[in-house]
Motif scaffolding. Sequence first.
Motif, short mmCIF file in Angstrom:
data_model
loop_
_atom_site.label_atom_id
_atom_site.label_comp_id
_atom_site.label_asym_id
_atom_site.label_seq_id
_atom_site.Cartn_x
_atom_site.Cartn_y
_atom_site.Cartn_z
N ALA A 1 178.03 18.19 55.35
CA ALA A 1 177.72 17.11 54.41
C ALA A 1 176.39 17.43 53.72
O ALA A 1 175.44 17.87 54.38
CB ALA A 1 177.63 15.80 55.16
N GLU B 1 183.63 10.55 58.59
CA GLU B 1 183.79 10.95 57.20
C GLU B 1 185.26 10.90 56.80
O GLU B 1 186.15 11.19 57.60
CB GLU B 1 183.22 12.35 57.01
N SER C 1 176.03 14.47 64.23
CA SER C 1 176.45 14.91 62.91
C SER C 1 175.77 13.99 61.91
O SER C 1 175.05 13.07 62.27
CB SER C 1 177.96 14.79 62.77
N1 GLY Z 1 180.57 16.89 58.41
C1 GLY Z 1 179.70 16.77 59.52
C2 GLY Z 1 178.28 16.95 59.17
O1 GLY Z 1 178.02 17.42 58.10
O2 GLY Z 1 177.41 16.61 59.93
#
Ligand code: GLY
Length: 624
Positions: A315, A445, A400
């Motif tokens: 992300a 997410e 995360s």
């Molecule tokens: N998609 C998990 C992170 O970026 O922490």
Amino acid sequence: MESRVIVLHTNENWGLEVLNVARYLGMKNSGYVWIVTDLLSSVLDTESTLTSKARSDIQGVITLKMYTPDSKQKRKFVNKWQMNIPFGLNVYGLYAYDTVWILAKAIGEFFSQGGNVSFTKDSRLSDSMSIFNEGNLLLHNILQVNNMNGLTGPIRFNPDGNLMNPAYEIINVIGTGSKRIGFWSNYSGLSVLPPEVLYMKPPNRSSSSQRLCSVVWPGETTQKPRGWAFPNNGKHLRIGVPNRVIYPEFVSQIRSTDMFQGYCIDVFTAALNLLPYAVPHKIIGFGYGQNNPKFDDLLRLITTNYYDAAVGDFAITTGRTKLVDFTQPYIESDLVVVAPIRKLNSNAWSFLRPFTPQLWCVTGIFFLVVGVVVWILEHRINDDFRGPPKRQIGTILWFSFSTLFFSHKLNIDMSRLVPLNSAEAYEKALKDGPKNGGVAAVVDERAYMEVFLSTRCEFSIIGHEFTRIGWGFAFPRDSPLAIDMSTVILQLSENGDLQRIHDKWLTRSACSSQGAKEEVDRLQLKSFWGLFAMCGFACLVAFLVFLMQIIRQFSRHYPDLEEELGEPSSRSSLQSVRLRTFLSFVGEKEEVIKSLSKKRKMEKASIRNTDGDQSVTGDLKQKC
Ligand code: GLY
């Protein structure tokens, strides 16, 4: 080496030789930029007949030439030169000519000031050299030559003894000739206009003014070279990918190999294929595949040069952009809430509703109409989410982006978040519910949740996303590859390849849960039945009270109505007369109320006027 921009500064004898060897080594192909100092422009002006081999060597080169403005004097001189001298005249020739004139003028002055030409031997110099005794006087007279119009233009020196306003022409060698593509001066920087035009304007170094005409680069291309390439030195780019246990659709190690596969890997490979150059790379897993590694730790390894890039479901967050440069996002993955569908219509989820604008409206009206009812209702619906901290919200990627977002941004205590290790754990915890040691909802997410929901139709995304977020690939700060990758990711999006890769990995037999989801996401008429019932009840009570009051007043006002009416012709006509009388009584009451309020207003106004008159009188008295 990486660089494809080469600046060549050497003497005339060697310049063409270097360019010839460069062509032999393939360093004059497209992708290269050659900037050669004024040695080349001098050669071009002097040598009218360059061999075709030499011409090929200098194709696409950019060179500089001292700028001398056009003038009648210069044109006349050049014509005369061309008629009498068998080789070309370069800009040094013009400066040599002007120098002789400056020197002649200065020596004239020197003699008129009584100067003598005498020399002294100095042991520090070789035998053939001596010191000119009155050299300082001659130098002074040289620098005094101001505003002489020479072949090279107006000649003036600044206090340091340097020529004022020197400027260069920028020349591009094309075919058998060359083309002026612009100018450079200290005053105006790069420009397509001659410097003397810009001296009359205020200096402008804005990027829009720093322009040159189009260039034909080596390899006879007009496409601007990137200026760098991957060094062909056998080294591979080290790409870090998270080696973890959940969501193998995104990234996962192929069993018994050191290779990785998944949606993110396919997007990365498709992007690399669109780059106009090869990027030799090696994918290296981060973590042991037994648990889920912390993404931030992986990204930190880019800053220590252990990895040259990171590919995966990262992300793009503000905190991370301080460490690394991300590409354009290749997928959106907002934070969403997933809960069992059966719970959706219960009020347990109302803690999420303040995030929807409609609900703010509804809540406002609600408060206005029946505050007490809301208070009761709120307590009832928030039952699951109030009181002593409970573990209610599940999340898989512990530490995360989503976990940190929850604890830092939404101030939700970490004790209320439950780390879960797999999609199966999500499912179980949701089914158990908070009262049986499970969770009331999972927050994660959207990209993960869509995979999760594609085979679990009894759950659904509820409410709106908390925050907008996307995933990108990470590169070291200021990496040119990040820019190129962003460009090709946009191309992948535009040509539909991103969608195709998405469909390959992430779209499964989707549940026909759209209906359920719609039901969940939208407030319906029946959602407000309680509110309507309350309002209706309140109105009914108010009406009944009013009716009772008016009937009481009516019966007081007409205690002997039946006697007054005399003997009615029938019972029904008695009823209708009674009803009419009652209605006219209600009408009269309204008139009376209106006239009473009118009378009251008039009384108030007259009191105010009387007060005003008194104060005016008082003021007058004081002035007098
Ligand atoms: N998609 C998990 C992170 O970026 O922490």
